[in-house]
Design an enzyme around this catalytic site. Structure first.
Site, short mmCIF file in Angstrom:
data_model
loop_
_atom_site.label_atom_id
_atom_site.label_comp_id
_atom_site.label_asym_id
_atom_site.label_seq_id
_atom_site.Cartn_x
_atom_site.Cartn_y
_atom_site.Cartn_z
N LEU A 102 0.87 -1.17 0.00
CA LEU A 102 0.00 0.00 0.00
C LEU A 102 0.91 1.23 0.00
O LEU A 102 2.01 1.19 0.57
CB LEU A 102 -0.88 0.01 1.25
CG LEU A 102 -1.92 -1.12 1.36
CD1 LEU A 102 -2.65 -1.06 2.71
CD2 LEU A 102 -2.92 -1.05 0.21
N ASP A 103 0.43 2.31 -0.63
CA ASP A 103 1.22 3.54 -0.64
C ASP A 103 1.43 4.05 0.78
O ASP A 103 0.65 3.73 1.68
CB ASP A 103 0.49 4.63 -1.44
CG ASP A 103 0.34 4.26 -2.90
OD1 ASP A 103 1.13 3.42 -3.38
OD2 ASP A 103 -0.56 4.82 -3.55
N GLU A 104 2.42 4.93 0.95
CA GLU A 104 2.71 5.39 2.31
C GLU A 104 1.52 6.14 2.93
O GLU A 104 1.29 6.07 4.14
CB GLU A 104 3.99 6.24 2.36
CG GLU A 104 3.96 7.45 1.45
CD GLU A 104 5.32 8.09 1.28
OE1 GLU A 104 6.31 7.34 1.18
OE2 GLU A 104 5.37 9.32 1.25
#
Ligand code: URA
Length: 243
Positions: A102-104
């Site tokens: 997942l993106d930050e």
């Protein structure tokens, strides 16, 4: 299996380190300190504690983490702490890895495991496992945007349009959307291609397994057999907001 080997398999260090752990009286079985590293134990369902913390033997580790924002899914993060700092050391030592990334700034359901076959199943686009997101968008949603997400949007560098497998508008600027691929920034790019902009992304389910309300951000828990069963179910009910 010898206790020392069992502890090694669960991520408590090298065999000499596990032996030292036992000799130092930190390992208890049934509440009683066990100081024999060569004691034969049956791994199936074997329960023990280390420094008072309870553990159970698991051939493979399957976990769910409620990923907080500002954590990176990499082992070598660049700008933020790694999600691996949120797990107990033995889980990292035994090789638990995020199942996809997942993106930050994305929050929510992240699976982790040390079972290569499981990781493959839940990352391969061929398996068509639904990933369901609550997507907060900048502009009010309209029927045209939803229709184009469902019909498929053409992204740069992709050979063919990619479609959402389900969409449900939950509020003027909140969309619940399901995709079966796991490409880089996929939801953000799809929503942009449909003429809107993602301002917040929270993964609420993978397959039929949804993130329970009682798992706070940054916390993890083991996935038990019933959870693994749910993962294999379709996500339709989650998208319709029934779960
Ligand atoms: N799609 C995105 O754009 N980001 C994520 O983190 C997951 C899916």
């Amino acid at each position: 299996m010898e206790l020392e080997r069992l502890l090694r398999s669960q991520g408590f260090g090298s065999r000499p380190e596990c032996r030292a752990l036992v000799y130092s009286g930190r390992v208890a079985v049934g509440g009683v300190v066990c100081d024999d590293p060569f004691k034969e134990v049956d791994p199936e369902g074997f329960e023990f504690s280390i420094d008072g913390e309870p553990w159970r033997f698991r051939k493979f580790a399957y976990l769910v983490l409620n990923k907080p924002p500002d954590f990176e899914c990499s082992q070598k993060p660049k700008h933020h702490p790694s999600i691996y700092t949120l797990l107990p050391r033995p889980l990292v030592t035994r090789g638990v890895q995020a199942v996809g990334r997942l993106d930050e700034d994305t929050t929510g359901l992240l699976l982790l495991s040390d079972d290569g076959q499981f990781i493959h199943t839940y990352t391969s686009p061929k398996k068509k496992v639904a990933k369901v997101y609550d997507v907060s968008v900048k502009h009010p949603l309209d029927a045209e945007q939803v229709a184009s997400l469902l019909a498929g949007v053409q992204l740069n560098d992709e050979p063919a349009p990619i479609a959402a497998t389900a969409c449900a508008v939950r509020a003027e600027r909140l969309l619940r959307m399901s995709v079966t691929e796991g490409k880089y920034h996929l939801v953000k790019r799809m929503v942009a291609a449909a003429g809107n902009r993602v301002e917040g992304l929270n993964r609420v389910a993978v397959g039929g397994l949804s993130l329970a309300d009682d798992l706070p951000l940054g916390e993890w828990r083991w996935l038990e057999a019933a959870d693994l069963e749910r993962l294999r179910e379709p996500a339709a009910a989650v998208v319709d907001g029934l779960r």
